[in-house]
Design an enzyme around this catalytic site. Structure first.
Site, PDB file in Angstrom:
ATOM      1  CD  GLU A 256       7.159  -0.386 -31.514  1.00 36.52           C
ATOM      2  OE1 GLU A 256       5.993  -0.057 -31.294  1.00 36.52           O
ATOM      3  OE2 GLU A 256       8.052   0.310 -30.961  1.00 36.52           O
TER       4      GLU A 256
ATOM      5  NE  ARG B 120      -0.876  20.290 -17.991  1.00 36.40           N
ATOM      6  CZ  ARG B 120      -0.049  21.117 -17.618  1.00 36.40           C
ATOM      7  NH1 ARG B 120      -0.215  22.291 -18.424  1.00 36.40           N
ATOM      8  NH2 ARG B 120       1.055  20.745 -17.030  1.00 36.40           N
TER       9      ARG B 120
ATOM     10  CE  LYS C 122       8.744   3.911 -31.403  1.00 32.02           C
ATOM     11  NZ  LYS C 122       7.464   3.157 -31.003  1.00 32.02           N
TER      12      LYS C 122
ATOM     13  CE  LYS D 263       2.974  -6.711 -25.178  1.00 27.88           C
ATOM     14  NZ  LYS D 263       2.101  -6.117 -26.375  1.00 27.88           N
TER      15      LYS D 263
ATOM     16  CG  ASP E 157       9.907   3.751 -26.280  1.00 31.77           C
ATOM     17  OD1 ASP E 157       8.962   4.273 -25.350  1.00 31.77           O
ATOM     18  OD2 ASP E 157       9.366   3.291 -27.380  1.00 31.77           O
TER      19      ASP E 157
ATOM     20  CG  HIS F 161       8.469  -2.890 -23.127  1.00 30.43           C
ATOM     21  ND1 HIS F 161       7.918  -2.890 -21.912  1.00 30.43           N
ATOM     22  CD2 HIS F 161       8.293  -1.958 -24.100  1.00 30.43           C
ATOM     23  CE1 HIS F 161       7.089  -1.664 -22.121  1.00 30.43           C
ATOM     24  NE2 HIS F 161       7.166  -1.171 -23.366  1.00 30.43           N
TER      25      HIS F 161
ATOM     26  CG  ASP G 143       7.848  -3.601 -18.854  1.00 25.31           C
ATOM     27  OD1 ASP G 143       6.949  -4.094 -19.995  1.00 25.31           O
ATOM     28  OD2 ASP G 143       8.964  -3.563 -18.907  1.00 25.31           O
ATOM     29  CG  HIS G 144       2.458  -2.531 -22.262  1.00 23.95           C
ATOM     30  ND1 HIS G 144       3.382  -1.839 -22.578  1.00 23.95           N
ATOM     31  CD2 HIS G 144       2.123  -3.206 -23.401  1.00 23.95           C
ATOM     32  CE1 HIS G 144       3.776  -1.706 -23.970  1.00 23.95           C
ATOM     33  NE2 HIS G 144       2.900  -2.522 -24.537  1.00 23.95           N
TER      34      HIS G 144
ATOM     35  CE  LYS H 164       8.606   2.278 -21.649  1.00 27.63           C
ATOM     36  NZ  LYS H 164       7.596   2.636 -22.865  1.00 27.63           N
TER      37      LYS H 164
HETATM   38  C1  BG6 Z   1       5.471   1.215 -25.425  1.00 28.86           C
HETATM   39  C2  BG6 Z   1       6.378   2.331 -26.110  1.00 28.86           C
HETATM   40  O1  BG6 Z   1       5.860   1.132 -24.097  1.00 28.86           O
HETATM   41  O2  BG6 Z   1       5.422   0.080 -26.218  1.00 28.86           O
HETATM   42  C3  BG6 Z   1       6.098   2.334 -27.455  1.00 28.86           C
HETATM   43  O3  BG6 Z   1       6.360   3.562 -25.351  1.00 28.86           O
HETATM   44  C4  BG6 Z   1       5.994   1.082 -28.134  1.00 28.86           C
HETATM   45  O4  BG6 Z   1       7.103   3.246 -28.368  1.00 28.86           O
HETATM   46  C5  BG6 Z   1       5.045   0.033 -27.449  1.00 28.86           C
HETATM   47  O5  BG6 Z   1       5.429   1.365 -29.381  1.00 28.86           O
HETATM   48  C6  BG6 Z   1       5.094  -1.147 -27.878  1.00 28.86           C
HETATM   49  O6  BG6 Z   1       4.049  -2.032 -27.431  1.00 28.86           O
HETATM   50  P1  BG6 Z   1       3.127  -3.245 -27.785  1.00 28.86           P
HETATM   51  O7  BG6 Z   1       2.322  -3.812 -26.849  1.00 28.86           O
HETATM   52  O8  BG6 Z   1       2.646  -2.562 -29.165  1.00 28.86           O
HETATM   53  O9  BG6 Z   1       4.284  -3.904 -28.103  1.00 28.86           O
END
Ligand code: BG6
Length: 525
Positions: free
Chosen positions: A251, A68, A375, A217, A270, A275, A212-213, A183
């Site tokens: 985190e 945007r 967090k 890893k 989240d 994850h 799902d990143h 996600k």
């Molecule tokens: C994301 C969440 O999917 O993963 C975030 O939306 C979170 O809130 C993050 O901080 C954590 O990812 P990583 O790779 O830093 O553990």
């Protein structure tokens, strides 16, 4: 108890030198929908730049960003150069940057506007024609939905209706068209099923990559290798030997500038639905017959399906919510969640949760899985810890101040990826004393620093059409089935008085009672 000893494990040189991401992506254009957003800046563009520098992108690869923010191609390139600097990815090498910049284009506009799709068609036609003329390369199209979840359905529909992303029932059809969906996939089971209904009406499953990143890893992948390429652990990987499993994703950051999204999500949507449950599935699944997308994904989904669902009245006993208040981090005062920018003053959004889950299978009957994430905890650390049972009979006297510590096998996912195993040893002197020692394997120590981020791994996998590390729709739905009762119970009655932990603490005090009921204690990762 004396300090743990650390015995580093050596890896032969030829193993250490093995490349970790050997395959190169196939020719394609990646269309980033939401290119002026946070994800593109912080993760996608740095990942692509890195991949290009490592020779892992095809020569015929480029990006068309759509966002945007009103920008021309040149301004978009400038913004992405800034993004690389912010992510500490050196874009200093002039020639590398110039090469990368030459592959970036941008279209500004609203995805609800037909004109955007017309312009995209023109750009893609030109890019694709040039590739064919230059070296006969037929480019695939990779659409990346880096968008707010409410934009998924309308955007997928428009992409399909415009003909830009046609359904391809044959997975071998070329040029390929694939879509990566970020996600959260839905906000509960019902909405996830509705979204899936749209997706499957428009596209074939092999075209859809639900990202799902965490699955990209290194240690997450290594968990599979550790479990299924070694023979000594699998025989003890069950209820007879394992007392419980702890999965922690701590985190240290707060909500940062993502309140708009996080207020509606909270920690369970989240971090848990995706994850943490994916980590649980990899830890608990049966051995897949092959390292193939469907074989692995089928085993994972069986585990998720076997998680015992909570009754509404069990939620208070087995799930705990928290929200951080003001506190300190690294010696500096930090704001509480309710004081963060964009957060509602009386917000009841949980920023911490701890949950005890049971898996109803022969292998795992009676073994609690404790999951927690929050967090503003004291440090960033993600780990899976397998706590083994105590010996059935102890021939050594346990006295005051001298008790044995059960064996723990811990997979450190981040930071400092590695695996450690704790066991008891005799302290070498005349008096009979025991101590806990540890064997520690560190990826960086054995292989050098990890070169590729999770996003890099997953983007190349998608370009190659390998969905092993992506989530299938049945797994997404199974995960919602696990967390929905918790979310419903917390919606129906507030989960606690917030804030209930100060920034810089390991979550609410009650988290200890949740785990103590099973004779366990949270580890400090
Ligand atoms: C994301 C969440 O999917 O993963 C975030 O939306 C979170 O809130 C993050 O901080 C954590 O990812 P990583 O790779 O830093 O553990």
């Amino acid at each position: 108890m004396t300090e743990g000893l650390v015995v580093p494990m050596d890896v032969p040189r030829e193993v250490a030198a093995a490349p970790r991401l050997p395959e190169r992506g196939t020719p394609c254009t990646m269309i980033i929908l939401g290119a002026s957003g946070d994800l593109a800046r912080r993760k996608l563009v740095p990942a692509l730049f890195h991949l290009m520098n490592d020779g892992l992108l095809a020569d015929d690869f480029s990006v068309v960003g759509i966002g945007r923010a009103r920008m021309r191609d040149g301004e978009f390139r400038g913004a992405m150069r800034g993004a690389l600097a912010d992510s500490h990815v050196g874009a200093s090498e002039h020639s590398a940057w110039n090469e990368f910049a030459g592959r970036l284009e941008y279209i500004d506009g609203d995805l609800a506007d037909e004109a955007v799709y017309a312009e995209l068609r023109d750009r893609l036609t030109t890019i694709e024609r040039e590739s064919v003329t230059r070296n006969g390369a037929v480019r695939g199209r990779l659409f990346y939905l880096a968008l707010p979840p409410n934009a998924y359905e309308p955007t997928l529909t428009r992409l399909s209706e415009s003909g830009l992303a046609p359904r391809l029932d044959d997975a071998r059809a070329r040029p390929w068209v694939r879509l990566i969906i970020e996600k959260p996939f839905g906000r509960d089971l019902v909405s996830a099923q509705a979204l899936d209904g749209t997706v499957s009406a428009l596209f074939a499953e092999h075209q859809i990559f639900r990202i799902d990143h965490y699955l990209g890893k290194e240690t997450v992948q290594n968990l599979m290798v550790f479990r299924f390429a070694n023979s000594i652990f699998e025989p003890v990987w069950n209820r007879n030997h394992i007392h419980h499993v702890q999965i922690t994703a701590a985190e240290s950051v707060g909500v940062e500038h993502r309140a708009g999204y996080y207020e509606g999500a909270g920690v369970v949507r989240d971090m848990f639905q995706n994850h943490l449950l994916q980590l649980l599935a990899l830890t608990a699944m049966e051995p897949p017959v092959a390292f193939r997308a469907d074989a692995v994904r089928t085993e994972k989904v069986k585990v998720l399906d076997a998680i015992r669902p909570f009754d509404a009245d069990e939620v208070a006993r087995y799930a705990l919510a928290g929200q951080y208040g003001a506190g300190t981090f690294e010696g500096k005062p930090v704001a509480g969640y309710k004081e963060e920018e964009g957060v509602e003053k009386h917000s009841m959004t949980p920023t911490y949760a701890a949950v005890r889950l049971m898996i109803d299978t022969w292998r795992w009957q009676g073994v609690p899985f404790f999951l927690r994430s929050g967090k503003r905890l004291p440090r960033r650390a993600t780990e899976i810890a397998i706590r083994f049972r105590r010996p059935p009979h102890l021939m050594f006297p346990e006295t005051e101040g001298q008790s044995i510590s059960p064996n723990v096998l811990a997979f450190r996912i981040q930071p400092d990826e590695g695996i450690s195993l704790c066991f008891e040893v005799k302290v070498p002197d005349h008096e009979f004393r025991m101590a806990t020692a540890g064997m520690n394997f560190s990826y960086a120590g054995s292989f050098g620093p990890s070169e590729h981020s999770a996003y890099e791994t997953l983007l190349v996998d998608c370009m190659l059409g390998d969905a092993t590390l992506f989530t299938r729709s049945d797994a997404v739905e199974a995960a919602w089935r696990v967390v929905d009762p918790i979310l419903d119970a917390w919606d129906a009655s507030p989960p606690g008085r917030f804030p209930n932990y100060a920034a810089g603490e390991w979550g609410p005090r009650e988290a200890e009672s949740l785990i103590a009921a099973d004779g366990a204690k949270w580890r400090t990762p």
